[in-house]
Motif scaffolding. Structure first.
Motif, PDB file in Angstrom:
ATOM      1  N   THR A 184       0.802  -1.237   0.000  1.00 15.42           N
ATOM      2  CA  THR A 184       0.000   0.000   0.000  1.00 15.42           C
ATOM      3  C   THR A 184       0.835   1.288   0.000  1.00 15.42           C
ATOM      4  O   THR A 184       0.276   2.369  -0.176  1.00 15.42           O
ATOM      5  CB  THR A 184      -0.986   0.042   1.204  1.00 15.42           C
ATOM      6  OG1 THR A 184      -0.251  -0.227   2.389  1.00 15.42           O
ATOM      7  CG2 THR A 184      -2.093  -0.975   1.059  1.00 15.42           C
ATOM      8  N   ALA A 185       2.133   1.162   0.207  1.00  8.88           N
ATOM      9  CA  ALA A 185       2.976   2.376   0.218  1.00  8.88           C
ATOM     10  C   ALA A 185       3.052   2.988  -1.184  1.00  8.88           C
ATOM     11  O   ALA A 185       2.778   2.321  -2.181  1.00  8.88           O
ATOM     12  CB  ALA A 185       4.380   2.016   0.704  1.00  8.88           C
ATOM     13  N   SER A 186       3.433   4.259  -1.247  1.00  6.87           N
ATOM     14  CA  SER A 186       3.618   4.910  -2.556  1.00  6.87           C
ATOM     15  C   SER A 186       4.924   4.442  -3.183  1.00  6.87           C
ATOM     16  O   SER A 186       5.023   4.257  -4.392  1.00  6.87           O
ATOM     17  CB  SER A 186       3.678   6.433  -2.403  1.00  6.87           C
ATOM     18  OG  SER A 186       2.795   6.904  -1.427  1.00  6.87           O
ATOM     19  N   VAL A 187       5.941   4.290  -2.334  1.00 10.52           N
ATOM     20  CA  VAL A 187       7.248   3.773  -2.777  1.00 10.52           C
ATOM     21  C   VAL A 187       7.680   2.718  -1.768  1.00 10.52           C
ATOM     22  O   VAL A 187       7.730   3.002  -0.571  1.00 10.52           O
ATOM     23  CB  VAL A 187       8.316   4.901  -2.826  1.00 10.52           C
ATOM     24  CG1 VAL A 187       9.683   4.332  -3.196  1.00 10.52           C
ATOM     25  CG2 VAL A 187       7.914   6.005  -3.795  1.00 10.52           C
ATOM     26  N   THR A 188       7.965   1.511  -2.244  1.00 12.40           N
ATOM     27  CA  THR A 188       8.376   0.440  -1.334  1.00 12.40           C
ATOM     28  C   THR A 188       9.808   0.025  -1.632  1.00 12.40           C
ATOM     29  O   THR A 188      10.112  -0.437  -2.736  1.00 12.40           O
ATOM     30  CB  THR A 188       7.458  -0.792  -1.492  1.00 12.40           C
ATOM     31  OG1 THR A 188       6.101  -0.355  -1.392  1.00 12.40           O
ATOM     32  CG2 THR A 188       7.754  -1.832  -0.434  1.00 12.40           C
ATOM     33  N   ILE A 189      10.649   0.176  -0.629  1.00 11.27           N
ATOM     34  CA  ILE A 189      12.044  -0.267  -0.762  1.00 11.27           C
ATOM     35  C   ILE A 189      12.119  -1.655  -0.138  1.00 11.27           C
ATOM     36  O   ILE A 189      12.051  -1.799   1.086  1.00 11.27           O
ATOM     37  CB  ILE A 189      13.003   0.726  -0.053  1.00 11.27           C
ATOM     38  CG1 ILE A 189      12.830   2.138  -0.633  1.00 11.27           C
ATOM     39  CG2 ILE A 189      14.441   0.233  -0.154  1.00 11.27           C
ATOM     40  CD1 ILE A 189      13.464   3.237   0.199  1.00 11.27           C
ATOM     41  N   VAL A 190      12.187  -2.675  -0.987  1.00  7.75           N
ATOM     42  CA  VAL A 190      12.246  -4.048  -0.467  1.00  7.75           C
ATOM     43  C   VAL A 190      13.718  -4.347  -0.183  1.00  7.75           C
ATOM     44  O   VAL A 190      14.472  -4.799  -1.049  1.00  7.75           O
ATOM     45  CB  VAL A 190      11.632  -5.070  -1.459  1.00  7.75           C
ATOM     46  CG1 VAL A 190      11.680  -6.478  -0.866  1.00  7.75           C
ATOM     47  CG2 VAL A 190      10.204  -4.683  -1.807  1.00  7.75           C
TER      48      VAL A 190
END
Ligand code: PTJ
Length: 263
Positions: free
Chosen positions: A196-202
């Motif tokens: 659900t985040a706008s930008v996801t840093i996996v």
């Protein structure tokens, strides 16, 4: 803690991972980290194992977009919980300085003692101001029941861009509903936060946050239009797909070899 860390042989194949565990258990003993934080770390470790314990190209793409958002933000805020304070206080403070963001303590298991300990850890790491401590967390995020709803009117409440390393999903959704840009760092690409985040840093916060500091130093010199372009071209759904595909491909390759020698 020092004595225990010294018992880890430097050439142990999992020395780095064991040292990170020690930072967390030490944080737990001091009272920064909660029991559930240790379990959450274990889940993170499992995903890190699958990813290959390295920052992957899809994470670098997300880091670039995340830093562009933070640099272009009118009022960026970095939310800090127990695990991140124990694992990466210095990087959090450095990043806040580089992108001119506020630091705010925000906890799922909120207690006065933990708020103060986390703020103390950030100050010790060089912060000059920490929001969200005690009476300062007087505003509320609507439609959120957990303690995470309590925010600082001068911090997350007012922010246009919020970085939430190591989060639980409810607040990410609630912050998005308020129209904020949410940047998450989460090793699990399937988590609600990641989705659900706008930008996801996996990626692991211990790798991602220092990279973000480096990226901030580099992107600060880049023209604003280029930063905007970077954000416009970014597709979080695509990045999440790449993260899941990476795990699949890696596992398929290892399964084919029949042994896990490359781990
Ligand atoms: O300090 P508090 O009171 O705010 O509590 C913090 C915890 C971690 C207990 C709370 O936020 C929680 O329960 O989190 P979750 O719902 O377990 O989510 C944690 C997510 O972070 C999971 O998806 C993990 O895979 C991921 N994770 C764990 N360790 C790391 C991580 N992601 C990046 N780097 C890590 N080191």
């Amino acid at each position: 803690m020092e004595e225990l860390v010294e018992t880890i042989p430097p050439d142990h194949p999992r020395a780095e991972s064991l040292k990170i565990r020690h930072r967390l258990t030490e944080g737990y003993k001091k009272g920064l980290v909660v029991e559930a934080g240790l379990i959450a770390h274990g889940r993170g470790e499992a995903f890190d194992y699958l990813i290959g314990e390295q920052t992957q190209p899809y994470a670098l793409k997300a880091i670039k977009a995340a830093v562009a958002h933070l640099l272009l933000a009118k009022y960026p805020v970095i939310s800090v919980n127990g695990n991140t304070a124990a694992l990466a206080a210095e990087s959090l403070v450095e990043l806040a300085k580089e992108v001119k963001a506020k630091l705010e303590v925000n906890l799922f298991y909120r207690s006065k003692r933990r708020e103060e300990l986390i703020a103390e850890a950030l100050m010790k790491a060089g912060a000059t101001q920490v929001l969200g401590v005690g009476e300062a967390a007087s505003a509320k995020i609507p439609e959120l029941q957990s303690e995470r709803r309590k925010v600082d009117p001068e911090g997350i409440f007012k922010a246009d861009v919020v970085l939430v390393p190591l989060e639980d999903g409810d607040r990410t959704e609630a912050l998005r509903r308020l129209g904020k840009t949410v940047i998450a760092i989460d090793l699990n690409p399937l988590s609600r936060t990641a989705q659900t985040a706008s930008v996801t840093i996996v990626d692991n916060v211990v790798r991602a946050l220092p990279r973000m500091v480096e990226e901030a130093r580099a992107l600060r010199k880049v023209p604003i239009d280029e930063l905007r372009q970077n954000i416009e071209n970014y597709d979080n759904k695509q990045v999440l797909s790449e993260a899941i595909a990476h795990i699949l491909e890696r596992l398929a390759e290892l399964a084919e070899k029949g042994v896990l020698l490359s781990l």
